[in-house]
Motif scaffolding. Structure first.
Motif, PDB file in Angstrom:
ATOM      1  N   ALA A 132      20.973  18.870   0.061  1.00 61.62           N
ATOM      2  CA  ALA A 132      22.203  19.462   0.614  1.00 61.62           C
ATOM      3  C   ALA A 132      22.520  18.898   1.998  1.00 61.62           C
ATOM      4  N   GLN A 133      21.493  18.772   2.851  1.00 58.21           N
ATOM      5  CA  GLN A 133      21.734  18.391   4.249  1.00 58.21           C
ATOM      6  C   GLN A 133      21.946  16.898   4.459  1.00 58.21           C
ATOM      7  N   TYR A 134      21.146  16.087   3.796  1.00 60.85           N
ATOM      8  CA  TYR A 134      21.197  14.632   4.053  1.00 60.85           C
ATOM      9  C   TYR A 134      21.571  13.830   2.806  1.00 60.85           C
ATOM     10  N   GLY A 135      21.844  14.483   1.710  1.00 58.89           N
ATOM     11  CA  GLY A 135      22.196  13.775   0.482  1.00 58.89           C
ATOM     12  C   GLY A 135      21.029  13.029  -0.137  1.00 58.89           C
ATOM     13  N   CYS A 136      19.797  13.470   0.162  1.00 56.35           N
ATOM     14  CA  CYS A 136      18.618  12.749  -0.369  1.00 56.35           C
ATOM     15  C   CYS A 136      18.515  12.939  -1.879  1.00 56.35           C
ATOM     16  N   LEU A 137      18.681  11.826  -2.605  1.00 60.44           N
ATOM     17  CA  LEU A 137      18.635  11.871  -4.070  1.00 60.44           C
ATOM     18  C   LEU A 137      17.210  11.873  -4.590  1.00 60.44           C
ATOM     19  N   ALA A 138      16.289  11.345  -3.759  1.00 64.07           N
ATOM     20  CA  ALA A 138      14.926  11.141  -4.257  1.00 64.07           C
ATOM     21  C   ALA A 138      13.967  11.000  -3.093  1.00 64.07           C
ATOM     22  N   CYS A 139      12.694  10.990  -3.446  1.00 66.95           N
ATOM     23  CA  CYS A 139      11.641  10.928  -2.447  1.00 66.95           C
ATOM     24  C   CYS A 139      10.695   9.754  -2.728  1.00 66.95           C
ATOM     25  N   GLU A 140      10.364   9.000  -1.692  1.00 67.87           N
ATOM     26  CA  GLU A 140       9.302   8.003  -1.749  1.00 67.87           C
ATOM     27  C   GLU A 140       8.558   8.046  -0.417  1.00 67.87           C
ATOM     28  N   MET A 141       7.698   7.068  -0.127  1.00 64.88           N
ATOM     29  CA  MET A 141       6.802   7.251   1.009  1.00 64.88           C
ATOM     30  C   MET A 141       6.636   6.043   1.929  1.00 64.88           C
ATOM     31  N   GLU A 142       7.463   5.016   1.802  1.00 61.98           N
ATOM     32  CA  GLU A 142       7.248   3.800   2.616  1.00 61.98           C
ATOM     33  C   GLU A 142       8.457   3.303   3.411  1.00 61.98           C
ATOM     34  N   GLY A 177       0.844  -1.193   0.000  1.00 64.98           N
ATOM     35  CA  GLY A 177       0.000   0.000   0.000  1.00 64.98           C
ATOM     36  C   GLY A 177       0.876   1.237   0.000  1.00 64.98           C
ATOM     37  N   MET A 178       0.215   2.416   0.047  1.00 64.34           N
ATOM     38  CA  MET A 178       0.965   3.672  -0.019  1.00 64.34           C
ATOM     39  C   MET A 178       1.186   4.264   1.362  1.00 64.34           C
ATOM     40  N   GLY A 179       2.408   4.712   1.619  1.00 68.41           N
ATOM     41  CA  GLY A 179       2.693   5.491   2.812  1.00 68.41           C
ATOM     42  C   GLY A 179       3.275   4.704   3.965  1.00 68.41           C
ATOM     43  N   ILE A 180       3.905   5.430   4.866  1.00 61.99           N
ATOM     44  CA  ILE A 180       4.590   4.856   6.024  1.00 61.99           C
ATOM     45  C   ILE A 180       3.638   4.040   6.909  1.00 61.99           C
ATOM     46  N   PRO A 181       2.430   4.517   7.231  1.00 59.43           N
ATOM     47  CA  PRO A 181       1.566   3.719   8.116  1.00 59.43           C
ATOM     48  C   PRO A 181       1.179   2.372   7.528  1.00 59.43           C
ATOM     49  N   SER A 182       0.837   2.336   6.234  1.00 64.57           N
ATOM     50  CA  SER A 182       0.424   1.079   5.613  1.00 64.57           C
ATOM     51  C   SER A 182       1.602   0.093   5.600  1.00 64.57           C
ATOM     52  N   MET A 183       2.754   0.556   5.152  1.00 67.82           N
ATOM     53  CA  MET A 183       3.956  -0.288   5.185  1.00 67.82           C
ATOM     54  C   MET A 183       4.288  -0.690   6.616  1.00 67.82           C
ATOM     55  N   GLY A 184       4.052   0.200   7.560  1.00 62.47           N
ATOM     56  CA  GLY A 184       4.338  -0.100   8.968  1.00 62.47           C
ATOM     57  C   GLY A 184       3.522  -1.280   9.466  1.00 62.47           C
ATOM     58  N   ILE A 185       2.258  -1.330   9.126  1.00 63.76           N
ATOM     59  CA  ILE A 185       1.384  -2.430   9.562  1.00 63.76           C
ATOM     60  C   ILE A 185       1.842  -3.750   8.950  1.00 63.76           C
ATOM     61  N   TYR A 186       2.026  -3.778   7.626  1.00 66.13           N
ATOM     62  CA  TYR A 186       2.336  -5.056   6.964  1.00 66.13           C
ATOM     63  C   TYR A 186       3.724  -5.564   7.336  1.00 66.13           C
TER      64      TYR A 186
END
Ligand code: HPA
Length: 236
Positions: free
Chosen positions: A172-182, A63-72
């Protein structure tokens, strides 16, 4: 059985491949698994267990997002004794050094999420992917001649980020190359239960230029990444 997974204990493999999208889970099972069957269907999150070149594999959508991934991921690690979860997903890049279709292997994840704090009173904003699992995937990418970039990413609760300056700061701060949600809840749960997890991402959106991949490009490129994940399981 758990509130969200109704498979029997031995119907879930030690190794779980997790796309976000239930349709992608079905496509992975159809295209890559032998002798697969649906082992859970709670909330329509059809979960497939079969074999890939003889290796027993479960494919379950997060599923989408941290909470859904958190449950499974919590239920898979704690109640089904799963050892390995490899998340396969798409992401939006924060940098013009990456192109649509490029593959990222996640090293560290920065997140503003309070998931770890609320669940386990763990403070901090950074979680890490498992390094031995990452080594296996890196070696397999070389073996398959696939270009892959290992790096840090941002795991966000917000798809429609309106602050134009935030991606530059995260790069710049954390070297984050990209964004996702899980990934944040997945990697926190792996840390909590002493299990191994990582994430492979395909760049489908460029958040600098606004360019977004069309659906056939997405599907083709995502299949390369899934092949990499499945081939890597043969070395576990
Ligand atoms: N933002 C967050 N998550 C994503 C994106 C995005 O643009 N594209 C794919 N996953």
């Amino acid at each position: 059985m758990t509130p969200h997974i109704d498979a029997k204990n031995d119907e879930i493999a030690n190794i779980v491949i997790m796309p976000g999208d239930p349709n992608r889970a079905e496509l992975i099972a159809e295209k890559f698994l032998d002798e697969y069957q649906v082992v859970s269907d709670v909330r329509g999150m059809k979960t497939y267990t079969g074999t890939y070149k003889g290796q027993k594999i479960t494919v379950m959508p997060s599923g989408m997002g941290i909470p859904s991934m958190g449950i499974y991921s919590y239920e898979l690690f704690k109640f089904y004794n799963v050892e390995y979860i490899i998340k396969v997903g798409t992401c939006g890049t924060y940098t013009n050094t990456l192109d649509l279709g490029d593959i990222i292997l996640v090293d560290e994840v920065y997140s503003e999420s309070t998931y770890a704090l609320v669940q386990d009173k763990v403070e901090g904003n950074i979680v890490k992917a498992n390094s031995s699992l990452n080594d296996i995937i890196s070696n397999k990418a070389k073996e398959l001649n696939m270009k892959m970039t290992k790096g840090n990413i941002h795991c966000s609760d917000v798809f429609y980020e309106e602050d134009e300056t935030s991606k530059d700061k995260l790069l710049a701060q954390y070297g984050c190359l990209a964004c996702e949600m899980e990934s944040y809840s997945l990697l926190h749960n792996a840390r909590k239960f002493g299990k191994k997890a990582t994430e492979i991402l395909t760049v489908t959106d460029n958040l600098v230029t606004g360019e977004r991949a069309d659906s056939s490009f997405r599907q083709n490129k995502v299949n390369d990444m899934i092949k990499l994940a499945l081939e890597s399981t043969l070395n576990l």
